[in-house]
Design an enzyme around this catalytic site. Structure first.
Site, short mmCIF file in Angstrom:
data_model
loop_
_atom_site.label_atom_id
_atom_site.label_comp_id
_atom_site.label_asym_id
_atom_site.label_seq_id
_atom_site.Cartn_x
_atom_site.Cartn_y
_atom_site.Cartn_z
N TYR A 149 34.87 -5.76 -4.22
CA TYR A 149 33.81 -6.19 -5.14
C TYR A 149 34.35 -6.38 -6.55
O TYR A 149 34.18 -7.43 -7.18
CB TYR A 149 32.69 -5.13 -5.13
CG TYR A 149 31.59 -5.38 -6.14
CD1 TYR A 149 30.50 -6.18 -5.82
CD2 TYR A 149 31.65 -4.80 -7.41
CE1 TYR A 149 29.49 -6.40 -6.74
CE2 TYR A 149 30.65 -5.02 -8.33
CZ TYR A 149 29.57 -5.82 -8.00
OH TYR A 149 28.58 -6.04 -8.93
N GLY A 197 35.76 9.38 -4.09
CA GLY A 197 36.08 8.19 -4.88
C GLY A 197 35.34 8.09 -6.20
O GLY A 197 35.56 7.16 -6.97
N ASP A 198 34.43 9.04 -6.45
CA ASP A 198 33.67 8.98 -7.72
C ASP A 198 34.57 9.14 -8.93
O ASP A 198 35.53 9.92 -8.90
CB ASP A 198 32.66 10.13 -7.75
CG ASP A 198 31.24 9.67 -7.55
OD1 ASP A 198 31.05 8.54 -7.07
OD2 ASP A 198 30.33 10.46 -7.87
N ASN A 252 18.07 -16.72 -1.90
CA ASN A 252 17.92 -16.83 -0.44
C ASN A 252 17.26 -15.60 0.16
O ASN A 252 17.16 -15.47 1.38
CB ASN A 252 19.28 -17.07 0.24
CG ASN A 252 20.21 -15.88 0.08
OD1 ASN A 252 19.91 -14.95 -0.67
ND2 ASN A 252 21.34 -15.91 0.77
N ARG A 290 27.54 8.52 -17.09
CA ARG A 290 27.58 7.07 -16.93
C ARG A 290 26.99 6.42 -18.18
O ARG A 290 26.18 7.03 -18.89
CB ARG A 290 26.75 6.63 -15.71
CG ARG A 290 27.31 7.07 -14.35
CD ARG A 290 28.61 6.38 -14.03
NE ARG A 290 29.14 6.76 -12.72
CZ ARG A 290 29.92 7.80 -12.49
NH1 ARG A 290 30.27 8.62 -13.50
NH2 ARG A 290 30.38 8.05 -11.28
C1 UD2 Z 1 29.58 2.77 -8.47
C2 UD2 Z 1 29.03 2.10 -7.22
C3 UD2 Z 1 29.40 2.84 -5.95
C4 UD2 Z 1 30.88 3.16 -5.87
C5 UD2 Z 1 31.34 3.80 -7.18
C6 UD2 Z 1 32.85 3.94 -7.21
C7 UD2 Z 1 26.95 1.13 -7.94
C8 UD2 Z 1 25.47 1.30 -7.96
N1 UD2 Z 1 27.62 2.14 -7.32
O1 UD2 Z 1 28.97 4.00 -8.54
O2 UD2 Z 1 29.02 2.05 -4.82
O3 UD2 Z 1 31.63 2.01 -5.63
O4 UD2 Z 1 30.97 2.99 -8.33
O5 UD2 Z 1 33.21 4.61 -8.38
O6 UD2 Z 1 27.51 0.18 -8.40
N2 UD2 Z 1 24.79 10.40 -7.33
C9 UD2 Z 1 24.16 11.59 -7.03
N3 UD2 Z 1 23.13 11.59 -6.15
C10 UD2 Z 1 22.71 10.45 -5.52
C11 UD2 Z 1 23.36 9.23 -5.82
C12 UD2 Z 1 24.40 9.24 -6.73
O7 UD2 Z 1 24.52 12.66 -7.57
O8 UD2 Z 1 21.75 10.53 -4.72
C13 UD2 Z 1 25.86 10.40 -8.34
C14 UD2 Z 1 27.14 9.75 -7.90
O9 UD2 Z 1 27.91 10.64 -7.14
C15 UD2 Z 1 27.77 9.40 -9.25
C16 UD2 Z 1 26.55 9.11 -10.14
O10 UD2 Z 1 25.43 9.66 -9.47
O11 UD2 Z 1 28.48 10.48 -9.76
C17 UD2 Z 1 26.30 7.65 -10.37
O12 UD2 Z 1 26.28 6.99 -9.08
P1 UD2 Z 1 25.96 5.43 -8.89
O13 UD2 Z 1 26.25 5.08 -7.46
O14 UD2 Z 1 24.62 5.15 -9.43
O15 UD2 Z 1 27.00 4.70 -9.86
P2 UD2 Z 1 28.60 4.76 -9.88
O16 UD2 Z 1 29.00 4.09 -11.13
O17 UD2 Z 1 29.10 6.12 -9.66
#
Ligand code: UD2
Length: 311
Positions: A147, A276-277, A33, A215
């Protein structure tokens, strides 16, 4: 060759899955969509005589049922979703509609029209903050967002359908997927898509925290291949498997690859860790290897090279 209906066909993972199904000789009915998908992602698919596209919201149950009746697919790959964890927090109603109710509507259409198999886009988000790494499929499920909860609910719903009605159901628990066509629009988009856009635009990136967080990044090309295997492999049972690389990559390593490609761009700045990371996330790839014959093949570094060179 099979006849496969793909929901979310114009999305990031959907469009790569469509391309790969077509390349393998299948005929594909794409549904989207354009809420978060883009028509341009299907530019290659539209060149194929084996591709048909229907602009349709999967929550429009009458139109969905009509489409199933008219096209009689052998299998459905259900990738249409609300894809942002953040958006599920700000709009839980929409998360329920798109990530739970839509799954029911697709399962019901599949049952009513004799579809043999459903492949579903699940997520590592169903595990929550798991600390026992690598995460196996048997790990406790502790979703910490609407989610993640919706993805888990959809898995259960589909597996129940599979058991009751004899469909083969495969739930694909994607880890951190990256590659061409990923939308960097929001600050909560995948970090690699954000870095790719910002380096290309000549603006520096920010690493939240010290960059040692890791990751399990997996190329969208591998994910598309896993989807095709789940859709077309004969003699496969119902179940759920991690779709991951099984390798941990730190954010500093990711930034290092970008820095080599863009030596003139300022070094990343560091901000406070994102609220929350989780620090580390890593999946076990063994069950997917056993159940689907799938192992990731694209190393993160070469996937990043491809992404950067295609920008
Ligand atoms: C997932 C979700 C996010 C949140 C999180 C909770 C996705 C894409 N993201 O994040 O919405 O719910 O889980 O745990 O599904 N980072 C930076 N600089 C940036 C962007 C990200 O350093 O400009 C870091 C971020 O803080 C993290 C890592 O990169 O430590 C990966 O971030 P992500 O959002 O790609 O994926 P994730 O698994 O942390």
């Amino acid at each position: 060759m099979g006849h496969v209906l793909v929901t979310g066909a114009a999305g990031f993972i959907g469009s790569h899955t469509v391309d790969r199904l077509l390349a393998a000789g299948h005929s594909v009915i794409g549904v989207d969509n354009f809420r978060t998908g883009h028509r341009v992602n299907l530019a290659g698919a539209f060149q194929s005589a084996r591709f048909a596209f229907h602009e349709l919201d999967v929550t429009a149950s009458d139109r969905l049922a009509t489409l199933f009746a008219a096209t009689k697919p052998d299998a459905v790959v259900h990738l249409a979703a609300l894809v942002s964890v953040q958006e599920s927090l700000t709009n839980p109603d929409l998360n329920f509609a798109l990530n739970v109710h839509a799954t029911h509507l697709v399962a019901e259409a599949a049952r009513a029209h004799g579809v043999r198999r459903i492949v579903f886009a699940s997520s590592a988000a169903i595990y929550g903050n798991a600390t026992d790494l690598p995460i196996r499929e048997s790990a406790e499920k502790n979703p910490i967002s609407p989610y993640g909860a919706a993805k888990l609910a959809s898995e259960e719903l589909l597996l129940g359908y599979g058991a009751a009605f004899g469909l083969t159901v495969r739930c694909q628990r994607y880890f951190n997927v990256f590659g061409p066509r990923q939308d960097p629009a929001s600050p909560y988009s995948g970090v690699i898509s954000i870095f790719a856009r910002r380096y290309r635009d000549g603006t520096g990136v920010t690493i939240y925290g010290d960059g040692q967080q890791t990751r399990d990044f997996i190329s969208v090309h591998d994910v598309a291949r896993a989807n095709v295997l789940a859709t077309t492999s004969p003699e496969i049972g119902c179940g759920a498997a991690n779709i991951c690389s099984g390798r941990a990559t730190s954010l500093l390593d990711v930034a290092g690859v970008f820095a080599r490609h863009y030596p003139a761009i300022e070094a990343p700045s560091h901000g406070p860790p994102r609220a929350g990371d989780i620090v580390h996330s890593l999946g076990s790839p063994e069950l997917a290897a056993a159940a689907l014959g799938f192992r990731a093949e694209v190393a993160v570094e070469s996937g990043l090279d491809e992404l950067i060179n295609s920008a």
